[in-house]
Design a protein around this motif. Sequence first.
Motif, PDB file in Angstrom:
ATOM      1  N   LEU A 188       0.643  -1.039   0.002  1.00 54.84           N
ATOM      2  CA  LEU A 188      -0.232   0.015   0.135  1.00 54.84           C
ATOM      3  C   LEU A 188       0.738   1.344   0.099  1.00 54.84           C
ATOM      4  N   THR A 189       1.877   1.071  -0.568  1.00 57.06           N
ATOM      5  CA  THR A 189       2.934   2.207  -0.846  1.00 57.06           C
ATOM      6  C   THR A 189       2.623   2.862  -1.995  1.00 57.06           C
ATOM      7  N   ARG A 190       2.988   4.019  -2.433  1.00 63.33           N
ATOM      8  CA  ARG A 190       2.711   4.782  -3.717  1.00 63.33           C
ATOM      9  C   ARG A 190       4.016   4.386  -4.619  1.00 63.33           C
ATOM     10  N   PRO A 191       3.537   4.036  -5.880  1.00 63.33           N
ATOM     11  CA  PRO A 191       4.599   3.661  -7.051  1.00 63.33           C
ATOM     12  C   PRO A 191       5.167   5.276  -7.513  1.00 63.33           C
ATOM     13  N   ARG A 192       6.490   5.426  -7.654  1.00 61.42           N
ATOM     14  CA  ARG A 192       6.813   6.664  -8.013  1.00 61.42           C
ATOM     15  C   ARG A 192       7.929   6.426  -9.418  1.00 61.42           C
ATOM     16  N   HIS A 193       7.472   7.071 -10.654  1.00 66.67           N
ATOM     17  CA  HIS A 193       8.355   6.568 -11.859  1.00 66.67           C
ATOM     18  C   HIS A 193       9.624   7.306 -11.650  1.00 66.67           C
ATOM     19  N   ILE A 194      10.946   6.939 -12.087  1.00 70.81           N
ATOM     20  CA  ILE A 194      12.089   7.312 -11.873  1.00 70.81           C
ATOM     21  C   ILE A 194      12.337   8.058 -13.120  1.00 70.81           C
ATOM     22  N   HIS A 195      12.136   7.511 -14.193  1.00 71.03           N
ATOM     23  CA  HIS A 195      12.248   8.067 -15.568  1.00 71.03           C
ATOM     24  C   HIS A 195      10.864   7.610 -16.410  1.00 71.03           C
ATOM     25  N   ILE A 201      16.984   7.834  -3.904  1.00 67.83           N
ATOM     26  CA  ILE A 201      18.114   7.121  -4.050  1.00 67.83           C
ATOM     27  C   ILE A 201      18.220   6.928  -5.744  1.00 67.83           C
ATOM     28  N   LEU A 202      17.107   6.453  -6.351  1.00 71.58           N
ATOM     29  CA  LEU A 202      17.515   6.149  -7.627  1.00 71.58           C
ATOM     30  C   LEU A 202      17.345   7.336  -8.480  1.00 71.58           C
ATOM     31  N   ASP A 203      16.591   8.335  -7.911  1.00 77.29           N
ATOM     32  CA  ASP A 203      16.873   9.702  -8.594  1.00 77.29           C
ATOM     33  C   ASP A 203      18.286  10.237  -8.558  1.00 77.29           C
ATOM     34  N   LYS A 204      18.843  10.082  -7.550  1.00 72.57           N
ATOM     35  CA  LYS A 204      20.437  10.448  -7.494  1.00 72.57           C
ATOM     36  C   LYS A 204      21.307   9.669  -8.275  1.00 72.57           C
ATOM     37  N   MET A 205      20.749   8.217  -8.202  1.00 74.94           N
ATOM     38  CA  MET A 205      21.850   7.412  -9.250  1.00 74.94           C
ATOM     39  C   MET A 205      21.497   7.882 -10.679  1.00 74.94           C
ATOM     40  N   LEU A 206      20.264   8.028 -11.060  1.00 72.27           N
ATOM     41  CA  LEU A 206      20.139   8.505 -12.449  1.00 72.27           C
ATOM     42  C   LEU A 206      20.660   9.767 -12.731  1.00 72.27           C
ATOM     43  N   GLU A 207      20.712  10.767 -11.901  1.00 77.37           N
ATOM     44  CA  GLU A 207      21.223  12.102 -12.061  1.00 77.37           C
ATOM     45  C   GLU A 207      22.940  12.031 -12.398  1.00 77.37           C
ATOM     46  N   GLU A 208      23.490  10.795 -11.659  1.00 75.03           N
ATOM     47  CA  GLU A 208      25.023  10.553 -11.484  1.00 75.03           C
ATOM     48  C   GLU A 208      25.340   9.432 -12.499  1.00 75.03           C
ATOM     49  N   ARG A 209      24.495   9.168 -13.533  1.00 75.03           N
ATOM     50  CA  ARG A 209      24.560   8.153 -14.418  1.00 75.03           C
ATOM     51  C   ARG A 209      25.011   6.821 -14.097  1.00 75.03           C
TER      52      ARG A 209
END
Length: 306
Positions: free
Chosen positions: A131-138, A159-167
């Motif tokens: 029952l947690t909310r899904p969040r798209h990363i890209h 964490i995944l947003d930061k990983m995406l930003e840092e490639r």
Amino acid sequence: MIQTSKKGDWFELTIPEEWQHYTLETLFRDWWKAPRKLVHLYRMDKLVLLNSKIPDWTVPLAKGDKLRIKFFAEEPYDVIPEYREIGVLYEDEHLIVFNKPAGMDTHPNQAGQTGTLENVAAFHLQANGELTRPRHIHRLDRDTTGAVLFAKHAFMAAILDKMLEERSINRTYLALTDGIIKQKKGTINQPIGRDRHHPTRRRVSETGQSASTHFKVIERLRQKELTLIACTLDTGRTHQIRVHLSYLGHPLAGDNLYGGSSLFHRQALHAVKLEFVHPFTGEKINCHAPFLDEPPIFKGIDPFTI
């Protein structure tokens, strides 16, 4: 691989030997690179326990310590859950990778919108009792197919947003372009901005955002006057691959918006591979997305070889 488990609303992780020089403060800040505000919330609301006790965040961790974080508490959905059969390429308690079909937006663009991948993700989690909310990363364009990554809770999303930003999250796309590309590989470094003359189109513009697309030729289909290429991105601008290949003089086949031929019913672009290291377990996640189109655009190509 780091030992982890889910215990009700709590995530439990056993501290490995290589983390012994960290304190909780530096683990959250330097290893996971979590946002300060989110870490402050977890700390103040006592959502982090060490060996079942409220911890001192400044004391070095010890091998075998049991770290618990309350990730999975129920939260309201901000999209309408909606059932549709969509392929899942990878899933655990923290994240999920879907294989998006053509003709589907990644997320709603207005309140109450249905028919998007995020609606499907919400239903999938709800049906599994999560029952947690899904969040798209890209995101992928409506008519681009392939792998899309979602986080299942706020901490993983950060964490995944930061990983995406840092490639640190590698995305590979397959594309069929009009015409024969002569060079074996190349990089297109051109800024992308809005097209003032069209509501949705983008264009190469000196005043746009920096954008970098790498490509390599997989096969030249001379009889069809098409080139099969693999693309990777250093940035994630809207319509980036479509704009850059059109600028190169080889638009995507089927991409009517950017001058492509009408050979296919949509632009010939597929997010074929998604690779990253799992932030909690250290496991290398490697997702290959099978093709979904019927009739097939990428006929005769094995996505698992890319």
